[in-house]
Write a protein that holds these residues in place. Structure first.
Motif, mmCIF file in Angstrom:
data_model
loop_
_atom_site.group_PDB
_atom_site.id
_atom_site.type_symbol
_atom_site.label_atom_id
_atom_site.label_comp_id
_atom_site.label_asym_id
_atom_site.label_seq_id
_atom_site.Cartn_x
_atom_site.Cartn_y
_atom_site.Cartn_z
ATOM 1 N N PHE A 291 1.013 12.181 -5.554
ATOM 2 C CA PHE A 291 0.495 10.876 -5.960
ATOM 3 C C PHE A 291 -0.824 11.043 -6.681
ATOM 4 O O PHE A 291 -1.466 12.091 -6.611
ATOM 5 C CB PHE A 291 0.340 9.945 -4.746
ATOM 6 C CG PHE A 291 -0.810 10.309 -3.841
ATOM 7 C CD1 PHE A 291 -2.012 9.608 -3.902
ATOM 8 C CD2 PHE A 291 -0.693 11.339 -2.915
ATOM 9 C CE1 PHE A 291 -3.075 9.941 -3.072
ATOM 10 C CE2 PHE A 291 -1.744 11.679 -2.086
ATOM 11 C CZ PHE A 291 -2.937 10.968 -2.169
ATOM 12 N N LEU B 95 8.635 13.795 -4.498
ATOM 13 C CA LEU B 95 8.740 12.346 -4.334
ATOM 14 C C LEU B 95 7.417 11.749 -4.785
ATOM 15 O O LEU B 95 6.349 12.204 -4.353
ATOM 16 C CB LEU B 95 9.027 12.005 -2.875
ATOM 17 C CG LEU B 95 9.315 10.528 -2.616
ATOM 18 C CD1 LEU B 95 10.436 10.388 -1.607
ATOM 19 C CD2 LEU B 95 8.076 9.810 -2.140
ATOM 20 N N LEU C 149 -1.526 9.047 3.699
ATOM 21 C CA LEU C 149 -0.569 10.032 3.183
ATOM 22 C C LEU C 149 -1.022 11.448 3.536
ATOM 23 O O LEU C 149 -0.214 12.297 3.918
ATOM 24 C CB LEU C 149 -0.417 9.900 1.666
ATOM 25 C CG LEU C 149 0.485 8.790 1.172
ATOM 26 C CD1 LEU C 149 0.383 8.656 -0.345
ATOM 27 C CD2 LEU C 149 1.934 9.016 1.593
ATOM 28 N N PRO D 262 5.458 8.239 -5.026
ATOM 29 C CA PRO D 262 5.351 6.806 -4.760
ATOM 30 C C PRO D 262 4.440 6.143 -5.789
ATOM 31 O O PRO D 262 3.370 6.660 -6.112
ATOM 32 C CB PRO D 262 4.741 6.750 -3.363
ATOM 33 C CG PRO D 262 3.988 8.039 -3.217
ATOM 34 C CD PRO D 262 4.687 9.047 -4.084
ATOM 35 N N VAL E 161 9.524 6.492 -6.436
ATOM 36 C CA VAL E 161 9.887 5.437 -5.491
ATOM 37 C C VAL E 161 8.857 4.311 -5.505
ATOM 38 O O VAL E 161 7.679 4.528 -5.754
ATOM 39 C CB VAL E 161 10.053 5.964 -4.046
ATOM 40 C CG1 VAL E 161 11.135 7.033 -3.972
ATOM 41 C CG2 VAL E 161 8.750 6.479 -3.479
ATOM 42 N N ASN E 162 9.364 3.137 -5.256
ATOM 43 C CA ASN E 162 8.513 1.966 -5.053
ATOM 44 C C ASN E 162 8.897 1.393 -3.709
ATOM 45 O O ASN E 162 10.077 1.145 -3.445
ATOM 46 C CB ASN E 162 8.736 0.937 -6.162
ATOM 47 C CG ASN E 162 7.936 -0.331 -5.929
ATOM 48 O OD1 ASN E 162 8.493 -1.379 -5.659
ATOM 49 N ND2 ASN E 162 6.627 -0.236 -6.035
ATOM 50 N N VAL E 163 7.912 1.237 -2.835
ATOM 51 C CA VAL E 163 8.174 0.710 -1.495
ATOM 52 C C VAL E 163 7.939 -0.795 -1.505
ATOM 53 O O VAL E 163 6.848 -1.262 -1.850
ATOM 54 C CB VAL E 163 7.277 1.376 -0.437
ATOM 55 C CG1 VAL E 163 7.539 0.770 0.945
ATOM 56 C CG2 VAL E 163 7.493 2.876 -0.420
ATOM 57 N N VAL F 275 5.210 15.339 -1.525
ATOM 58 C CA VAL F 275 4.907 13.984 -1.976
ATOM 59 C C VAL F 275 3.711 14.149 -2.902
ATOM 60 O O VAL F 275 2.712 14.771 -2.529
ATOM 61 C CB VAL F 275 4.564 13.043 -0.803
ATOM 62 C CG1 VAL F 275 4.019 11.710 -1.303
ATOM 63 C CG2 VAL F 275 5.782 12.833 0.084
ATOM 64 N N VAL G 113 4.403 1.318 4.717
ATOM 65 C CA VAL G 113 4.584 2.009 3.442
ATOM 66 C C VAL G 113 4.562 3.524 3.627
ATOM 67 O O VAL G 113 5.442 4.238 3.123
ATOM 68 C CB VAL G 113 3.515 1.566 2.416
ATOM 69 C CG1 VAL G 113 3.559 2.419 1.165
ATOM 70 C CG2 VAL G 113 3.688 0.100 2.071
ATOM 71 N N THR H 220 7.589 4.854 5.478
ATOM 72 C CA THR H 220 8.765 4.745 4.613
ATOM 73 C C THR H 220 8.786 5.864 3.576
ATOM 74 O O THR H 220 9.838 6.457 3.299
ATOM 75 C CB THR H 220 8.795 3.365 3.932
ATOM 76 O OG1 THR H 220 8.785 2.351 4.952
ATOM 77 C CG2 THR H 220 10.024 3.197 3.058
ATOM 78 N N ILE H 221 7.637 6.193 3.015
ATOM 79 C CA ILE H 221 7.544 7.286 2.035
ATOM 80 C C ILE H 221 7.945 8.608 2.678
ATOM 81 O O ILE H 221 8.757 9.367 2.127
ATOM 82 C CB ILE H 221 6.120 7.367 1.453
ATOM 83 C CG1 ILE H 221 5.864 6.166 0.537
ATOM 84 C CG2 ILE H 221 5.902 8.695 0.710
ATOM 85 C CD1 ILE H 221 4.402 5.982 0.146
#
Length: 143
Positions: free
Chosen positions: A107, A10, A127, A12, A39-41, A105, A89, A92-93
């Protein structure tokens, strides 16, 4: 040591430039069996009026996803996108990562002044500190 993401990751992203940069940084670590969920929150105001309409934010997310797909298209087995809504945020991620059985995750930390990070809650730090699945910070591209 070589790192390859063979499962679901995933990713973000916050804006079109971030989407493209992060996708380019991630691409070398992907294989044909990789699934990338970009994904975009959209942060909801939690009772206060939102700064932009949902339609405007969803259109912006489509622009983000379009830019992110380019670097991933030939490296990942599949690329999926999702617009997520939440008042936190980071929470939600991680909810999305758990719900979609993501292996990690991933990033790319964005540069920011410490003062701005303090005001925004420093998403990158959260995160890592609040991880519910493995979290990978991609190395900065020096090229």
């Amino acid at each position: 040591m070589s790192l390859t993401f063979d499962g679901t990751v995933l990713v973000p992203v916050a804006d079109p430039d971030d989407g493209e940069r992060t996708a380019a940084a991630l691409a070398p670590y992907l294989s044909p069996s990789s699934t990338v969920l970009v994904v975009n929150v959209i942060e909801k105001a939690g009772g206060a009026p939102d700064k932009a309409s949902v339609e405007q934010r969803e259109e912006y997310a489509r622009e983000i996803f379009e830019r992110a797909r380019g670097p991933l298209a030939e490296r990942a087995g599949s690329v999926e996108t999702a617009v997520l809504f939440g008042t936190d945020v980071v929470e939600t991620i991680f909810e999305a990562a758990v719900d979609r059985n993501a292996d990690a995750v991933v990033f790319e930390p964005r540069e920011g002044r410490r003062f701005v990070e303090l005001l925004t809650g420093d998403v990158a730090r959260r995160l890592v500190k609040e991880a519910r699945v493995p979290v990978v910070a991609l190395p900065e591209d020096d090229g």
